[in-house]
Design an enzyme around this catalytic site. Sequence first.
Site, PDB file in Angstrom:
ATOM      1  N   ARG A   1     -20.123  25.203   7.058  1.00 51.56           N
ATOM      2  CA  ARG A   1     -20.372  23.752   7.073  1.00 51.56           C
ATOM      3  C   ARG A   1     -20.396  23.189   8.495  1.00 51.56           C
ATOM      4  O   ARG A   1     -20.995  22.144   8.740  1.00 51.56           O
ATOM      5  CB  ARG A   1     -19.333  23.009   6.215  1.00 51.56           C
ATOM      6  CG  ARG A   1     -17.906  23.234   6.635  1.00 51.56           C
ATOM      7  CD  ARG A   1     -16.915  22.542   5.720  1.00 51.56           C
ATOM      8  NE  ARG A   1     -16.790  21.126   6.053  1.00 51.56           N
ATOM      9  CZ  ARG A   1     -16.113  20.252   5.310  1.00 51.56           C
ATOM     10  NH1 ARG A   1     -15.529  20.632   4.189  1.00 51.56           N
ATOM     11  NH2 ARG A   1     -16.024  18.999   5.681  1.00 51.56           N
TER      12      ARG A   1
ATOM     13  N   HIS B   1      -0.921  11.329  -0.806  1.00 51.49           N
ATOM     14  CA  HIS B   1      -0.773  10.377  -1.904  1.00 51.49           C
ATOM     15  C   HIS B   1      -0.253  11.113  -3.136  1.00 51.49           C
ATOM     16  O   HIS B   1      -0.201  12.341  -3.163  1.00 51.49           O
ATOM     17  CB  HIS B   1      -2.120   9.730  -2.230  1.00 51.49           C
ATOM     18  CG  HIS B   1      -2.659   8.891  -1.113  1.00 51.49           C
ATOM     19  ND1 HIS B   1      -3.957   8.452  -1.064  1.00 51.49           N
ATOM     20  CD2 HIS B   1      -2.071   8.415   0.010  1.00 51.49           C
ATOM     21  CE1 HIS B   1      -4.148   7.735   0.034  1.00 51.49           C
ATOM     22  NE2 HIS B   1      -3.019   7.710   0.702  1.00 51.49           N
TER      23      HIS B   1
ATOM     24  N   ASP C   1     -11.885  21.664   2.892  1.00 51.17           N
ATOM     25  CA  ASP C   1     -11.323  20.955   1.733  1.00 51.17           C
ATOM     26  C   ASP C   1     -10.660  21.950   0.785  1.00 51.17           C
ATOM     27  O   ASP C   1     -10.026  21.565  -0.196  1.00 51.17           O
ATOM     28  CB  ASP C   1     -12.422  20.181   0.994  1.00 51.17           C
ATOM     29  CG  ASP C   1     -13.089  19.162   1.909  1.00 51.17           C
ATOM     30  OD1 ASP C   1     -12.368  18.560   2.728  1.00 51.17           O
ATOM     31  OD2 ASP C   1     -14.317  18.975   1.812  1.00 51.17           O
TER      32      ASP C   1
ATOM     33  N   ASP D   1      -1.530   0.073  -4.653  1.00 49.12           N
ATOM     34  CA  ASP D   1      -2.833   0.662  -5.004  1.00 49.12           C
ATOM     35  C   ASP D   1      -2.726   2.137  -5.367  1.00 49.12           C
ATOM     36  O   ASP D   1      -3.611   2.698  -6.002  1.00 49.12           O
ATOM     37  CB  ASP D   1      -3.821   0.474  -3.845  1.00 49.12           C
ATOM     38  CG  ASP D   1      -3.268   0.981  -2.512  1.00 49.12           C
ATOM     39  OD1 ASP D   1      -2.038   1.198  -2.405  1.00 49.12           O
ATOM     40  OD2 ASP D   1      -4.059   1.153  -1.569  1.00 49.12           O
TER      41      ASP D   1
ATOM     42  N   ASP E   1       0.819  -1.215   0.000  1.00 53.77           N
ATOM     43  CA  ASP E   1       0.000   0.000   0.000  1.00 53.77           C
ATOM     44  C   ASP E   1       0.855   1.269   0.000  1.00 53.77           C
ATOM     45  O   ASP E   1       1.698   1.447   0.868  1.00 53.77           O
ATOM     46  CB  ASP E   1      -0.931  -0.008   1.228  1.00 53.77           C
ATOM     47  CG  ASP E   1      -2.233   0.684   0.949  1.00 53.77           C
ATOM     48  OD1 ASP E   1      -2.205   1.911   0.762  1.00 53.77           O
ATOM     49  OD2 ASP E   1      -3.274   0.008   0.893  1.00 53.77           O
TER      50      ASP E   1
ATOM     51  N   SER F   1      -6.714   4.560  -1.190  1.00 55.47           N
ATOM     52  CA  SER F   1      -6.875   3.121  -0.935  1.00 55.47           C
ATOM     53  C   SER F   1      -8.293   2.634  -1.219  1.00 55.47           C
ATOM     54  O   SER F   1      -8.486   1.537  -1.735  1.00 55.47           O
ATOM     55  CB  SER F   1      -6.483   2.792   0.504  1.00 55.47           C
ATOM     56  OG  SER F   1      -5.112   3.056   0.677  1.00 55.47           O
TER      57      SER F   1
END
Length: 510
Positions: A185, A461, A154, A443, A12, A62
Amino acid sequence: MSKSPVAIIILDGFGKRAETVGNAVAQANKPNFDRYWANFPHGELKAAGLDVGLPEGQMGNSEVGHTNIGAGRIVYQSLTRIDKAIEEGEFQENKALNNAFTHTKENNSDLHLFGLLSDGGVHSHINHLVALLETAKDKGVKNVYIHAFLDGRDVAPQSSLEYLETLEKAISDLNYGAIATVSGRFYAMDRDKRWERVEKAYKAIVSAEGEKFEDPIELVKASYANDKNDEFVVPAIITKDGKPVATVKDNDAVIFFNFRPDRAIQLSNAFTDKEWDHFDRGANHPKNIKFVTMTLYNPSIDAEVAFEPIEMKNVIGEVLSNEGLSQLRIAETEKYPHVTFFMNGGRNEEFPGENRILINSPKVETYDLKPEMSAYEVTDALVEDIKNDKHDAIILNFANPDMVGHSGMLEPTIKAIEAVDENLGRVVDLILEKGGSAIIFADHGNSETMSTPEGKPHTAHTTVPVPVIVTKKGVTLREGGRLADVAPTMLDLLGVKKPAEMTGESLIQK
């Protein structure tokens, strides 16, 4: 009877990158991986962006990776699915959306659009809101009002002004629609049963309770002056000529355009739940509303769903099961849901003949403190299983390169990869001894990029390709592979025909 198992082995977060600076994969001493790379057919797989059903250039993860691996086909994620539907004209003809439009026309009522106003792409996308405005106008909906939830999580903490300006430009270009309420939010998208937060958003939307502003931009600036960034903007009402622009009333329609469910459930329930007891919804609670959610938030919500979940038929587990082959899923806690739930296309139950081994991840604050995690214990359990000829197919995940890679610390991540390599050798050599074969790959990337170009820690990532090795002599691997090709390769090695639903192709050249 002796078995010659075929294994999918996921390292991974173990990406492939030529540059060695800040590259834990390149700097680690990994004699086993290097030996398999030198002696067996190998190549690389694409594991990000469009190749895994994400928008172009978006890093894999993942959940997405294991879903694609198990499905043996590209599985379009909600964001991409909706983007594609807009591009190809399906969005405009979507049944649930059109039912909301029709409801307003039949009842001479208003349409309300709820959702997170940003391009973060995690919970929603502003482009989907603009597409809804355009579509509602085309379909002859008279009045449409937007209840904008500000992000700041985000995306940058103070970025809502640019999104409000984008929205106001769309409203002005279309000469259609208006912003009715604005809420951080923190209130509108709570998921922790902090009902007093949801109540503030609900009462602004339904009863115009809250501070009043003529202009959303002024509202946000006032909030910033009060040390409250986008996420924490207290629900407030936009007025015109001293009156609220709009509230949700009896017979209106609502489209909640968030596509990620978790933070949209509570507010949806406040509007739709008949057995409500979390706060007093008051005399203005709207009756006979048509409530539409972009995706399935929760089966218990009384709403129509615009984009229903894709039911996946013939994922790898089902195919192996139908062939009467036994299969093992094994991982430590951090990646156990990935080799089970996600690999099975979002299904919790085992298929007949599917067994699972869960090894607990170590109880440490952060995994850089124990880079080997539970790799040795996972391998001990698997070696025992293989020696006892228990399974025809094995799906194994080593969590370390990803979980330690997220620390952004190079040295512990190198140690993590070295621990994985030692255990990879124990597993693969035993499989080869038994006459079996393994597909070794990752992955998505992570541990191959531990620092930014400026030398700062890199914890996320990446979009790089991942290495793949098939430990079978005498075959050649084709180029251009992606994660969706792994399951068809496993079936090929097992001599099982690939089902039509699997549109991925075996990596082994015919």
